[in-house]
Design a protein around this motif. Structure first.
Motif, PDB file in Angstrom:
ATOM      1  N   ILE A 124       0.849  -1.189   0.000  1.00 29.73           N
ATOM      2  CA  ILE A 124       0.000   0.000   0.000  1.00 29.73           C
ATOM      3  C   ILE A 124       0.885   1.239   0.000  1.00 29.73           C
ATOM      4  CG2 ILE A 124      -1.903  -1.154   1.146  1.00 29.73           C
ATOM      5  CD1 ILE A 124      -1.058   0.183   3.761  1.00 29.73           C
ATOM      6  N   GLU A 125       0.307   2.381  -0.347  1.00 30.48           N
ATOM      7  CA  GLU A 125       1.087   3.605  -0.456  1.00 30.48           C
ATOM      8  C   GLU A 125       0.560   4.668   0.506  1.00 30.48           C
ATOM      9  OE1 GLU A 125      -0.853   5.672  -4.340  1.00 30.48           O
ATOM     10  OE2 GLU A 125       0.278   3.814  -4.680  1.00 30.48           O
ATOM     11  N   PRO A 126       1.383   5.648   0.845  1.00 31.95           N
ATOM     12  CA  PRO A 126       0.949   6.688   1.786  1.00 31.95           C
ATOM     13  C   PRO A 126      -0.241   7.481   1.257  1.00 31.95           C
ATOM     14  CG  PRO A 126       3.336   6.719   1.520  1.00 31.95           C
ATOM     15  CD  PRO A 126       2.800   5.804   0.454  1.00 31.95           C
ATOM     16  N   ILE A 127      -1.007   7.988   2.206  1.00 34.36           N
ATOM     17  CA  ILE A 127      -2.125   8.887   1.914  1.00 34.36           C
ATOM     18  C   ILE A 127      -1.735  10.250   2.466  1.00 34.36           C
ATOM     19  CG2 ILE A 127      -4.563   9.375   2.353  1.00 34.36           C
ATOM     20  CD1 ILE A 127      -4.957   6.326   2.669  1.00 34.36           C
ATOM     21  N   THR A 128      -1.450  11.174   1.592  1.00 29.60           N
ATOM     22  CA  THR A 128      -0.886  12.447   2.006  1.00 29.60           C
ATOM     23  C   THR A 128      -1.956  13.406   2.513  1.00 29.60           C
ATOM     24  OG1 THR A 128      -1.105  13.464  -0.176  1.00 29.60           O
ATOM     25  CG2 THR A 128       0.885  12.153   0.228  1.00 29.60           C
ATOM     26  N   ASP A 129      -1.498  14.464   3.159  1.00 29.49           N
ATOM     27  CA  ASP A 129      -2.429  15.515   3.579  1.00 29.49           C
ATOM     28  C   ASP A 129      -3.112  16.127   2.364  1.00 29.49           C
ATOM     29  OD1 ASP A 129      -1.704  15.044   6.183  1.00 29.49           O
ATOM     30  OD2 ASP A 129      -0.326  16.745   6.316  1.00 29.49           O
ATOM     31  N   ALA A 130      -2.383  16.205   1.249  1.00 32.72           N
ATOM     32  CA  ALA A 130      -2.980  16.738   0.023  1.00 32.72           C
ATOM     33  C   ALA A 130      -4.078  15.814  -0.495  1.00 32.72           C
ATOM     34  CB  ALA A 130      -1.898  16.928  -1.040  1.00 32.72           C
ATOM     35  N   ASP A 131      -3.873  14.499  -0.359  1.00 36.95           N
ATOM     36  CA  ASP A 131      -4.918  13.546  -0.753  1.00 36.95           C
ATOM     37  C   ASP A 131      -6.177  13.770   0.068  1.00 36.95           C
ATOM     38  OD1 ASP A 131      -3.233  12.262  -2.584  1.00 36.95           O
ATOM     39  OD2 ASP A 131      -2.527  10.826  -1.092  1.00 36.95           O
ATOM     40  N   LEU A 132      -6.006  13.930   1.367  1.00 36.10           N
ATOM     41  CA  LEU A 132      -7.148  14.168   2.251  1.00 36.10           C
ATOM     42  C   LEU A 132      -7.865  15.463   1.865  1.00 36.10           C
ATOM     43  CD1 LEU A 132      -5.453  13.277   5.662  1.00 36.10           C
ATOM     44  CD2 LEU A 132      -7.137  11.890   4.458  1.00 36.10           C
ATOM     45  N   SER A 138      -9.096  16.184   6.864  1.00 34.08           N
ATOM     46  CA  SER A 138      -7.808  16.440   7.498  1.00 34.08           C
ATOM     47  C   SER A 138      -7.682  15.523   8.702  1.00 34.08           C
ATOM     48  CB  SER A 138      -7.690  17.896   7.940  1.00 34.08           C
ATOM     49  OG  SER A 138      -8.487  18.139   9.096  1.00 34.08           O
ATOM     50  N   SER A 139      -6.502  15.456   9.289  1.00 31.21           N
ATOM     51  CA  SER A 139      -6.283  14.588  10.442  1.00 31.21           C
ATOM     52  C   SER A 139      -7.191  14.952  11.611  1.00 31.21           C
ATOM     53  CB  SER A 139      -4.819  14.661  10.878  1.00 31.21           C
ATOM     54  OG  SER A 139      -4.466  15.993  11.240  1.00 31.21           O
ATOM     55  N   ALA A 140      -7.592  16.216  11.699  1.00 29.14           N
ATOM     56  CA  ALA A 140      -8.449  16.672  12.799  1.00 29.14           C
ATOM     57  C   ALA A 140      -9.849  16.079  12.736  1.00 29.14           C
ATOM     58  CB  ALA A 140      -8.538  18.194  12.795  1.00 29.14           C
ATOM     59  N   ASP A 141     -10.202  15.437  11.633  1.00 27.49           N
ATOM     60  CA  ASP A 141     -11.535  14.856  11.470  1.00 27.49           C
ATOM     61  C   ASP A 141     -11.664  13.468  12.094  1.00 27.49           C
ATOM     62  OD1 ASP A 141     -12.679  16.981   9.995  1.00 27.49           O
ATOM     63  OD2 ASP A 141     -11.703  16.260   8.166  1.00 27.49           O
ATOM     64  N   PHE A 142     -10.571  12.928  12.663  1.00 27.09           N
ATOM     65  CA  PHE A 142     -10.578  11.533  13.084  1.00 27.09           C
ATOM     66  C   PHE A 142     -10.247  11.369  14.562  1.00 27.09           C
ATOM     67  CE2 PHE A 142      -9.814  11.682   8.568  1.00 27.09           C
ATOM     68  CZ  PHE A 142     -10.682  10.715   8.088  1.00 27.09           C
ATOM     69  N   ASN A 143     -10.738  10.278  15.132  1.00 25.49           N
ATOM     70  CA  ASN A 143     -10.403   9.930  16.496  1.00 25.49           C
ATOM     71  C   ASN A 143      -8.882   9.964  16.655  1.00 25.49           C
ATOM     72  OD1 ASN A 143      -9.387   7.604  18.363  1.00 25.49           O
ATOM     73  ND2 ASN A 143     -11.417   8.093  19.129  1.00 25.49           N
ATOM     74  N   PRO A 144      -8.364  10.757  17.582  1.00 26.27           N
ATOM     75  CA  PRO A 144      -6.905  10.913  17.692  1.00 26.27           C
ATOM     76  C   PRO A 144      -6.168   9.607  17.934  1.00 26.27           C
ATOM     77  CG  PRO A 144      -8.031  12.631  18.934  1.00 26.27           C
ATOM     78  CD  PRO A 144      -9.088  11.638  18.511  1.00 26.27           C
ATOM     79  N   LYS A 145      -6.771   8.704  18.704  1.00 32.33           N
ATOM     80  CA  LYS A 145      -6.110   7.439  19.012  1.00 32.33           C
ATOM     81  C   LYS A 145      -5.942   6.601  17.739  1.00 32.33           C
ATOM     82  CE  LYS A 145      -4.936   4.816  22.718  1.00 32.33           C
ATOM     83  NZ  LYS A 145      -4.386   5.229  24.015  1.00 32.33           N
ATOM     84  N   ALA A 146      -7.008   6.490  16.960  1.00 34.44           N
ATOM     85  CA  ALA A 146      -6.943   5.707  15.728  1.00 34.44           C
ATOM     86  C   ALA A 146      -6.022   6.373  14.713  1.00 34.44           C
ATOM     87  CB  ALA A 146      -8.342   5.537  15.143  1.00 34.44           C
TER      88      ALA A 146
END
Length: 448
Positions: A124-132, A138-146
Motif C-alpha cells: 500500500i502507499e501513503p495517503i498524504t495531507d494533500a490527498d485528504l 484532514s487529520s483533525a476529522d478523526f479519532n486521535p487514538k486511531a
C-alpha cells in the motif's frame, strides 16, 4: 501525485508478498468472477472504482447499503465493483498477490494492525495531507487514538473507518434482579476490582451459576482481547512485544496477576471454565449469565434475540486506568499507477463511506470520523453511545510482522490464555509455553 509509474519491483518484499499469496492462488481461481480486478484478465469500464473488503454478515449488509448510496450519487451500478473475500490471512494474501501482479483494487479495507505490514511490504502507499484535502478531510476529522495508530515513519498509511473494541454486554433482567441497574435498566457504574467482584457475586446468586462468560474453546482471539485489556489497565504495564516483534517484553508479574485473577473467578464459579463462542453469548441471551465479554460487533446478534433486554458498556476499570483492546477497519490505497483523477476518485469513495458512518455504527462499530461520532444523532444511538468512550482508551496490538488481528501471535498467546482459564494449565505454565512458542518468531528477522 502524477501518473508516473510506481509499479512494485520484484524486490525481497515483492517476492515475499508473492510467496505469501501463492498459498491462496487455488482459492482465487475458484472464487473469482472474470471481471474481478487482480484475479484475472477481465476488462472493466476504466471509470469503475474497484473496492475489496472482508465484510460478511451484518457488516456486509451495511457495507452494501453504503455502496449502493455511492452508486446512486456517482453514476449508477457501473461506478463501483465491490468484492468480498474471506476474513483473515487469506484476504491479505489475495491483496498482496493482486498488487504484486500489478492488478490491485483501487481501494481496499485493512485492519489497522495489519496495515503497517502491508506498508512495509510496499503493498500500500501513503495517503498524504494533500490527498485528504482533495475531499475536504484532514487529520483533525478523526479519532486521535486511531489516527495516531495508523501513522508509520511520518506517513499516513490508512484512513480509519471505525474503532471496534472488546466491551461488556449485560443482561438487563438478570442485572436488575442482582440490584445492579438504575430505574431505567442502565447498569450502574462499576469502579474497581472490589465493586466488580461484588457484582459477579450478586449475579451468580441470581443465575445460580456463572456471572460472566468469555469464549475460550476453539477461540483464541477473545481470551487475548480480554487479557490484554486488563493487562494494560495497569499503569506500569510494559509492551507485550517490543522492537517490532523481536522481543517478548511482557511484564510477568502483571500478566500472572491478571491470569490468576481470572482463574480465581472460574474457581469461585463466577466465570465459565470452557465455552465456545456461540455458547458463551447464548448464556447471556438466555439469562444464564449477567455479563458477556466480546467485541461490540455482536450487537447485531443480540438485537436479533426476541424479548432480550441488554446493554453494553466499556469493560470496567478494575486496575489503574481505562483500557480496551481494539482494532480499526481502515481504508488503504494499494500501490498502483494512478492519474490525478483516479486518486481523487479513490479519495471520493473513502469520503462517501465516512459520510455514511451512522449506517456503519448501527452494527456496533464506533465511528472514527468525528463529524459523525460527535453528532447529536450518534449520541441518541443506543446502546452504541454507552460504550463509545472505549475508543478513546483503545489498545492496539504491538507491531510485529506476525501480530495483529487474526495473526499467528494472537493464536499462540490466545490459546494459552484459554487453557489457563479452563484451568487445564497454571498461569505460570501458560506464560512459559507462550514464551517458548514465540521463540522462532522472535528470532526470525522481519521478512518485510
Amino acid at each position: 501525485m502524477t501518473g508516473t509509474s510506481n509499479r512494485m519491483r520484484l524486490t525481497r518484499r515483492g517476492l515475499l508478498g508473492a510467496g505469501m499469496a501463492a498459498f491462496a492462488a487455488p482459492m482465487l481461481a475458484a472464487c473469482a468472477s472474470p471481471a474481478v480486478a487482480g484475479l484475472s484478465g477481465g476488462q472493466l469500464d476504466p471509470r469503475t472504482l474497484i473496492y475489496w473488503n472482508l465484510f460478511g454478515g451484518g457488516d456486509g449488509s451495511r457495507m452494501e447499503t453504503m455502496e449502493a448510496q455511492y452508486q446512486r450519487t456517482h453514476g449508477g451500478p457501473s461506478s463501483l465493483q465491490s468484492t468480498v473475500f474471506a476474513w483473515g490471512n487469506p484476504y491479505y494474501s489475495k491483496l498482496t498477490l493482486a498488487t504484486v501482479g500489478d492488478k490491485p483494487p483501487d481501494v481496499a479495507i485493512s485492519h489497522l494492525t495489519r496495515a503497517k505490514n502491508l506498508a512495509l511490504a510496499d503493498v500500500i502507499e501513503p495517503i498524504t495531507d494533500a490527498d485528504l484535502a482533495l475531499v475536504g478531510l484532514s487529520s483533525a476529522d478523526f479519532n486521535p487514538k486511531a489516527w495516531a495508530a495508523q501513522r508509520l515513519n511520518g506517513d499516513n498509511i490508512a484512513v480509519p473507518l471505525d474503532t471496534h473494541p472488546i466491551v461488556m454486554f449485560y443482561n438487563v433482567d438478570v442485572c436488575r434482579k442482582a440490584g445492579l441497574t438504575a430505574s431505567d435498566g442502565a447498569l450502574k457504574p462499576i469502579h474497581g476490582m472490589a465493586e466488580f467482584e461484588s457484582a459477579l457475586k450478586a449475579v451468580s446468586k441470581v443465575t445460580g451459576g456463572v456471572a460472566a462468560t468469555l469464549a475460550n474453546v476453539a477461540e483464541t482471539a477473545t481470551p487475548w482481547r480480554f487479557f490484554t485489556t486488563l493487562y494494560h489497565q495497569h499503569a506500569d504495564a510494559s509492551p507485550v512485544l517490543s522492537d517490532d516483534g523481536a522481543r517478548f517484553t511482557i511484564d510477568d508479574g502483571i500478566a500472572l496477576d491478571v491470569m490468576d485473577r481470572v482463574a480465581s473467578w472460574v474457581k469461585q464459579g463466577w466465570m465459565n471454565d470452557a465455552l465456545n463462542y456461540a455458547d458463551a453469548e447464548t448464556d447471556l441471551f438466555t439469562g444464564r449469565t449477567g455479563f458477556y465479554f466480546e467485541g461490540e460487533w455482536e450487537i447485531t446478534t443480540a438485537q436479533g434475540i426476541k424479548g432480550l433486554r441488554f446493554g453494553m458498556v466499556p469493560i470496567p476499570t478494575l486496575y489503574d486506568k481505562a483500557a480496551a483492546q481494539a482494532d480499526s477497519h481502515t481504508f488503504v490505497l494499494p500501490k498502483k499507477d494512478r492519474t490525478p483523477a483516479q486518486r481523487r476518485q479513490a479519495m471520493g469513495f473513502i469520503k462517501s463511506m465516512l459520510d455514511q458512518s451512522m449506517t456503519w455504527a448501527q452494527g456496533g462499530h464506533i465511528p472514527a470520523y468525528l463529524p459523525v461520532r460527535e453528532s447529536a444523532a450518534y449520541a441518541r444511538l443506543e446502546p452504541q453511545a454507552d460504550y463509545a468512550s472505549a475508543a478513546n482508551n483503545a489498545i492496539y496490538d504491538d507491531p510485529a510482522w506476525y501480530s495483529g488481528s487474526g495473526s499467528t501471535f494472537e493464536g499462540i498467546i490466545g490459546a494459552q490464555l484459554a487453557l489457563a482459564q479452563q484451568r487445564a494449565v497454571t498461569p505460570r505454565a501458560a506464560l512459559a509455553a507462550t514464551r517458548s512458542q514465540l521463540q522462532v518468531y522472535l528470532h526470525t528477522p522481519s521478512p518485510l
